[in-house]
Motif scaffolding. Structure first.
Motif, short mmCIF file in Angstrom:
data_model
loop_
_atom_site.label_atom_id
_atom_site.label_comp_id
_atom_site.label_asym_id
_atom_site.label_seq_id
_atom_site.Cartn_x
_atom_site.Cartn_y
_atom_site.Cartn_z
N THR A 132 16.20 -4.72 27.74
CA THR A 132 15.82 -3.54 28.53
C THR A 132 16.26 -3.75 29.98
O THR A 132 16.48 -4.88 30.41
N PHE A 133 16.37 -2.64 30.69
CA PHE A 133 16.87 -2.69 32.05
C PHE A 133 15.94 -1.89 32.95
O PHE A 133 15.29 -0.95 32.49
N ASN A 134 15.91 -2.27 34.23
CA ASN A 134 15.13 -1.45 35.15
C ASN A 134 15.93 -0.17 35.46
O ASN A 134 17.11 -0.06 35.10
N PRO A 135 15.29 0.84 36.07
CA PRO A 135 15.97 2.13 36.25
C PRO A 135 17.29 2.04 37.03
O PRO A 135 18.24 2.78 36.73
N VAL A 136 17.36 1.14 38.00
CA VAL A 136 18.60 1.03 38.77
C VAL A 136 19.70 0.42 37.90
O VAL A 136 20.84 0.92 37.86
N GLY B 109 23.79 -7.95 44.05
CA GLY B 109 23.46 -7.62 45.44
C GLY B 109 23.18 -6.14 45.61
O GLY B 109 22.26 -5.74 46.33
N LEU B 110 23.98 -5.32 44.94
CA LEU B 110 23.75 -3.87 45.01
C LEU B 110 22.40 -3.51 44.40
O LEU B 110 21.66 -2.68 44.96
N ILE B 111 22.08 -4.11 43.28
CA ILE B 111 20.80 -3.79 42.61
C ILE B 111 19.63 -4.13 43.54
O ILE B 111 18.67 -3.36 43.68
N VAL B 112 19.73 -5.28 44.20
CA VAL B 112 18.65 -5.68 45.12
C VAL B 112 18.60 -4.72 46.31
O VAL B 112 17.52 -4.26 46.71
N SER B 113 19.74 -4.39 46.88
CA SER B 113 19.77 -3.50 48.05
C SER B 113 19.22 -2.12 47.69
O SER B 113 18.45 -1.52 48.46
N ILE B 114 19.61 -1.62 46.54
CA ILE B 114 19.18 -0.27 46.14
C ILE B 114 17.69 -0.27 45.77
O ILE B 114 16.97 0.69 46.10
N THR B 115 17.25 -1.32 45.14
CA THR B 115 15.81 -1.42 44.84
C THR B 115 15.01 -1.42 46.13
O THR B 115 13.98 -0.74 46.25
N PRO C 259 11.97 6.66 48.31
CA PRO C 259 12.24 7.00 46.89
C PRO C 259 13.20 8.18 46.70
O PRO C 259 13.75 8.34 45.61
N ARG C 260 13.36 9.03 47.71
CA ARG C 260 14.25 10.19 47.55
C ARG C 260 15.29 10.20 48.66
O ARG C 260 15.31 11.08 49.53
N PRO C 261 16.18 9.24 48.67
CA PRO C 261 17.14 9.15 49.78
C PRO C 261 18.21 10.24 49.72
O PRO C 261 18.58 10.71 48.64
N THR C 262 18.69 10.61 50.88
CA THR C 262 19.86 11.49 50.96
C THR C 262 21.11 10.66 50.67
O THR C 262 21.08 9.43 50.70
N ASP C 263 22.23 11.34 50.46
CA ASP C 263 23.49 10.61 50.25
C ASP C 263 23.80 9.72 51.44
O ASP C 263 24.27 8.58 51.27
N LEU C 264 23.55 10.24 52.64
CA LEU C 264 23.84 9.45 53.84
C LEU C 264 22.97 8.19 53.87
O LEU C 264 23.45 7.10 54.19
N ARG D 120 21.78 8.00 42.93
CA ARG D 120 21.16 9.34 42.85
C ARG D 120 20.36 9.47 41.57
O ARG D 120 19.23 9.97 41.56
N ALA D 121 20.93 9.03 40.46
CA ALA D 121 20.23 9.13 39.17
C ALA D 121 18.98 8.29 39.16
O ALA D 121 17.92 8.72 38.68
N ALA D 122 19.08 7.06 39.67
CA ALA D 122 17.92 6.17 39.68
C ALA D 122 16.78 6.77 40.51
O ALA D 122 15.61 6.58 40.21
N ALA D 123 17.17 7.50 41.55
CA ALA D 123 16.17 8.12 42.43
C ALA D 123 15.69 9.45 41.89
O ALA D 123 14.77 10.05 42.44
N GLY D 124 16.37 9.95 40.84
CA GLY D 124 15.99 11.25 40.32
C GLY D 124 16.46 12.39 41.19
O GLY D 124 16.03 13.53 41.03
N VAL D 125 17.37 12.10 42.14
CA VAL D 125 17.85 13.14 43.02
C VAL D 125 18.71 14.12 42.21
O VAL D 125 19.54 13.72 41.41
#
Ligand code: FES
Ligand code: FES
Length: 160
Positions: free
Chosen positions: A88-92, A110-116, A123-128, A152-157
């Motif tokens: 199983t995987f976390n949402p990111v 590194g990306l997974i840690v930064s995005i987490t 929880p609802r970041p803009t693209d910027l 975006r998907a992980a955030a549900g945006v």
């Protein structure tokens, strides 16, 4: 050269680090002493983000942190973000798979840690905001558009 011994708490587990050189960085200790190979040694100069971990919830480049200085802190690595159930995987992570945001995978931990870290604080970041959050993570082979789509998907945006 002075040797030091200290304890590190990583992903909730306490590790004794004995006889380390006082100048050993956290990345080296995680990988070479504790066998936690998720954080990657890229530039080792704070430029690429492949070694990202959280120290007391703050995103850091572990190549720039003296390991002994992290004694007493709570350290989280990408291994600690993995669900305990095998397969199983976390949402990111799942979003990265779903959007083809992984190629060689060197930058991915590194990306997974930064995005987490981003989604924990926002929880609802803009693209910027997403672009700013991953601006310290260099990826040499995947389209950043796919990475953005995964975040975006992980955030549900876009699902409102
Ligand atoms: S290895 Fe730490 S920032 Fe590149
Ligand atoms: S997937 Fe290869 S460096 Fe990012």
């Amino acid at each position: 050269m002075s040797d030091v011994s200290f304890r590190l708490r990583v992903n909730g587990v306490v590790h004794d680090v004995c006889g380390a050189w006082v100048g050993e960085n956290l990345l080296f200790v995680l990988r070479d002493r504790l066998g936690l190979l998720g954080a990657k040694a890229g530039c080792e100069q704070g430029e690429c983000g492949s070694c990202a971990v959280l120290v007391d919830g703050d995103l850091v480049c572990s190549c720039l942190v003296l390991a002994a200085s992290a004694a007493g802190s709570e350290i989280s690595t990408v291994e600690g973000l993995q669900p305990s159930e095998p397969g199983t995987f976390n949402p990111v992570q799942q979003a990265f798979l779903d959007h083809g945001a992984v190629q060689c995978g060197f930058c991915t931990p590194g990306l997974i840690v930064s995005i987490t870290s981003l989604l924990d604080h926002n929880p609802r970041p803009t693209d910027l905001e997403i672009e700013e959050a991953i601006s310290g993570n260099l990826c040499r082979c995947t389209d950043y558009g796919r990475i953005l789509a995964a975040v975006r998907a992980a955030a549900g945006v876009g699902r409102d």
